[in-house]
Design an enzyme around this catalytic site. Structure first.
Site, PDB file in Angstrom:
ATOM      1  N   SER A  44       0.819  -1.209   0.000  1.00 24.04           N
ATOM      2  CA  SER A  44       0.000   0.000   0.000  1.00 24.04           C
ATOM      3  C   SER A  44       0.858   1.267   0.000  1.00 24.04           C
ATOM      4  CB  SER A  44      -0.947  -0.012   1.200  1.00 24.04           C
ATOM      5  OG  SER A  44      -0.230  -0.298   2.369  1.00 24.04           O
ATOM      6  N   ASP A  49      -0.388  -8.951  12.543  1.00 28.59           N
ATOM      7  CA  ASP A  49      -0.928  -9.202  11.205  1.00 28.59           C
ATOM      8  C   ASP A  49      -0.320 -10.486  10.624  1.00 28.59           C
ATOM      9  OD1 ASP A  49      -2.525  -8.779   8.990  1.00 28.59           O
ATOM     10  OD2 ASP A  49      -1.197  -7.283   8.081  1.00 28.59           O
TER      11      ASP A  49
HETATM   12  P1  ATP Z   1       0.988  -3.810   2.566  1.00 29.58           P
HETATM   13  O1  ATP Z   1       2.098  -2.876   2.889  1.00 29.58           O
HETATM   14  O2  ATP Z   1      -0.097  -3.162   1.807  1.00 29.58           O
HETATM   15  O3  ATP Z   1       0.528  -4.636   3.738  1.00 29.58           O
HETATM   16  P2  ATP Z   1       2.823  -5.746   1.605  1.00 29.58           P
HETATM   17  O4  ATP Z   1       3.248  -5.965   3.003  1.00 29.58           O
HETATM   18  O5  ATP Z   1       2.604  -6.967   0.758  1.00 29.58           O
HETATM   19  O6  ATP Z   1       1.536  -4.865   1.517  1.00 29.58           O
HETATM   20  P3  ATP Z   1       5.446  -4.879   0.829  1.00 29.58           P
HETATM   21  O7  ATP Z   1       6.091  -5.163   2.129  1.00 29.58           O
HETATM   22  O8  ATP Z   1       5.793  -3.605   0.139  1.00 29.58           O
HETATM   23  O9  ATP Z   1       3.882  -4.815   0.912  1.00 29.58           O
HETATM   24  O10 ATP Z   1       5.738  -6.085  -0.135  1.00 29.58           O
HETATM   25  C1  ATP Z   1       5.229  -6.123  -1.447  1.00 29.58           C
HETATM   26  C2  ATP Z   1       5.488  -7.499  -2.062  1.00 29.58           C
HETATM   27  O11 ATP Z   1       6.885  -7.658  -2.304  1.00 29.58           O
HETATM   28  C3  ATP Z   1       5.093  -8.643  -1.129  1.00 29.58           C
HETATM   29  O12 ATP Z   1       3.796  -9.041  -1.375  1.00 29.58           O
HETATM   30  C4  ATP Z   1       6.109  -9.726  -1.458  1.00 29.58           C
HETATM   31  O13 ATP Z   1       5.582 -10.566  -2.470  1.00 29.58           O
HETATM   32  C5  ATP Z   1       7.305  -8.974  -2.013  1.00 29.58           C
HETATM   33  N1  ATP Z   1       8.360  -8.900  -0.990  1.00 29.58           N
HETATM   34  C6  ATP Z   1       8.359  -8.122   0.106  1.00 29.58           C
HETATM   35  N2  ATP Z   1       9.478  -8.287   0.823  1.00 29.58           N
HETATM   36  C7  ATP Z   1      10.210  -9.219   0.173  1.00 29.58           C
HETATM   37  C8  ATP Z   1      11.482  -9.851   0.428  1.00 29.58           C
HETATM   38  N3  ATP Z   1      12.188  -9.529   1.512  1.00 29.58           N
HETATM   39  N4  ATP Z   1      11.923 -10.778  -0.455  1.00 29.58           N
HETATM   40  C9  ATP Z   1      11.174 -11.102  -1.539  1.00 29.58           C
HETATM   41  N5  ATP Z   1       9.980 -10.555  -1.834  1.00 29.58           N
HETATM   42  C10 ATP Z   1       9.493  -9.619  -0.993  1.00 29.58           C
END
Ligand code: ATP
Length: 284
Positions: free
Chosen positions: A20, A136
């Site tokens: 988000s 969460d």
């Molecule tokens: P929100 O912030 O809306 O709860 P989110 O937690 O999925 O969403 P991000 O933390 O920005 O948002 O992550 C976005 C996407 O990137 C995740 O859904 C995941 O698939 C991928 N991702 C996040 N962190 C990693 C990581 N450390 N290694 C690999 N992929 C990742």
């Protein structure tokens, strides 16, 4: 002291996903060749969408948890910023989200369910030992290493109980409807027991493919939660149904604690002190 990193220190590769308020990229440290996931948060967007609080919580919590170097927590290596963005340099999880794996498989067999549950419980014990409640927990927030080891991520709504009364924090609804605890819905309270509720939901989900409390909308899911309205779709061992029934208990004080879960008959034979065995990969 290590010098401050800049975006130029990394070669940015493909986009891994976006949330988000952030976009996550695979990136390589130009000097060492080490792979990372870099979460890029636009300052303008964070301010206009009122997300400063969540970014701050995420950074502080990841910094706090990084001290223990626990294999089950996504590690935050550095943070830096430029005029446009904040950057979080994190462990890269090449296996993606556990939810994707579950969707591909339909549901997990008992051996895989136990493998992921042991790692989840060991990591959660570490998090709770640091007085942090994740708030969460769900299969989207469990990432996988290349060997299939689980890594908990997304600490944007975590709460540090060391900074409060050490027992519970008062909050309005945070988290995800299907995994939210009855005490948060009914009393606006969440504590360590609320994370354990989510563990119970995931134990059910790993064996059944879908979470126990689902409705057409959030309100319908909430109603099922407060009425403990869930049913088993596929046959599982009696040990699993018994353990779920002791975790999905409406009264948080009567709900199983992590030590009770670890001592349950389903985990008989697991040596929780043997971290090497708990943290072995599933694909190696
Ligand atoms: P929100 O912030 O809306 O709860 P989110 O937690 O999925 O969403 P991000 O933390 O920005 O948002 O992550 C976005 C996407 O990137 C995740 O859904 C995941 O698939 C991928 N991702 C996040 N962190 C990693 C990581 N450390 N290694 C690999 N992929 C990742």
């Amino acid at each position: 002291m290590s010098r401050k990193r800049t975006p130029q220190d990394f070669s940015f590769k493909e986009r891994l996903g976006h949330g988000s308020y952030s976009t996550v990229y695979k990136a390589v440290d130009r000097s060492t060749g080490q792979l990372f996931a870099i979460k890029v948060c636009s300052k303008k967007h964070i301010i206009s969408e009122n997300k400063v609080k969540y970014v701050t919580i995420e950074k502080n919590t990841l910094n706090l948890l990084a001290h223990g170097n626990h294999p089950g927590i996504i590690k935050l290596y550095y943070t830096f910023h430029d005029s446009e963005n904040l950057y979080f340099v994190l462990d890269f999880a090449p296996g993606g989200e556990l939810l994707q794996l579950l969707q591909t498989q339909g549901r997990f067999n008992e051996a895989w369910t136990k493998h992921f549950m042991c790692q989840l419980i060991d990591a959660l014990e570490y998090i709770h030992g640091c007085k942090v409640v994740h708030r969460d927990l769900k299969p989207e927030n469990l990432l996988l290493s290349s060997e299939g080891k689980l890594m908990i991520t997304d600490f944007g709504v975590a709460s540090n109980l060391a900074a409060t009364d050490n027992l519970s924090s008062t909050s309005s609804f945070v988290g995800t409807a299907e995994y939210v605890s009855p005490e948060l819905l009914l009393q606006n309270k969440s504590n360590f027991c609320s994370d354990i509720w989510a563990v119970g939901c995931m134990l059910y989900q790993f064996t059944q493919g879908t979470p126990p409390f689902r409705g057409e909308n959030e309100l319908a899911a909430f109603e099922k939660i407060v009425n403990l309205d869930y049913h088993w779709i596929y046959m599982v061992s009696q040990h699993i149904t018994d353990l779920v029934s002791k975790i999905l208990v409406l009264d948080p004080d009567s709900r199983y604690t992590l030590p009770q879960i670890k001592n349950h008959a389903w985990f008989q034979g697991i040596d929780w002190t043997n971290k090497e065995l708990i943290w072995k990969g599933i694909w190696q």
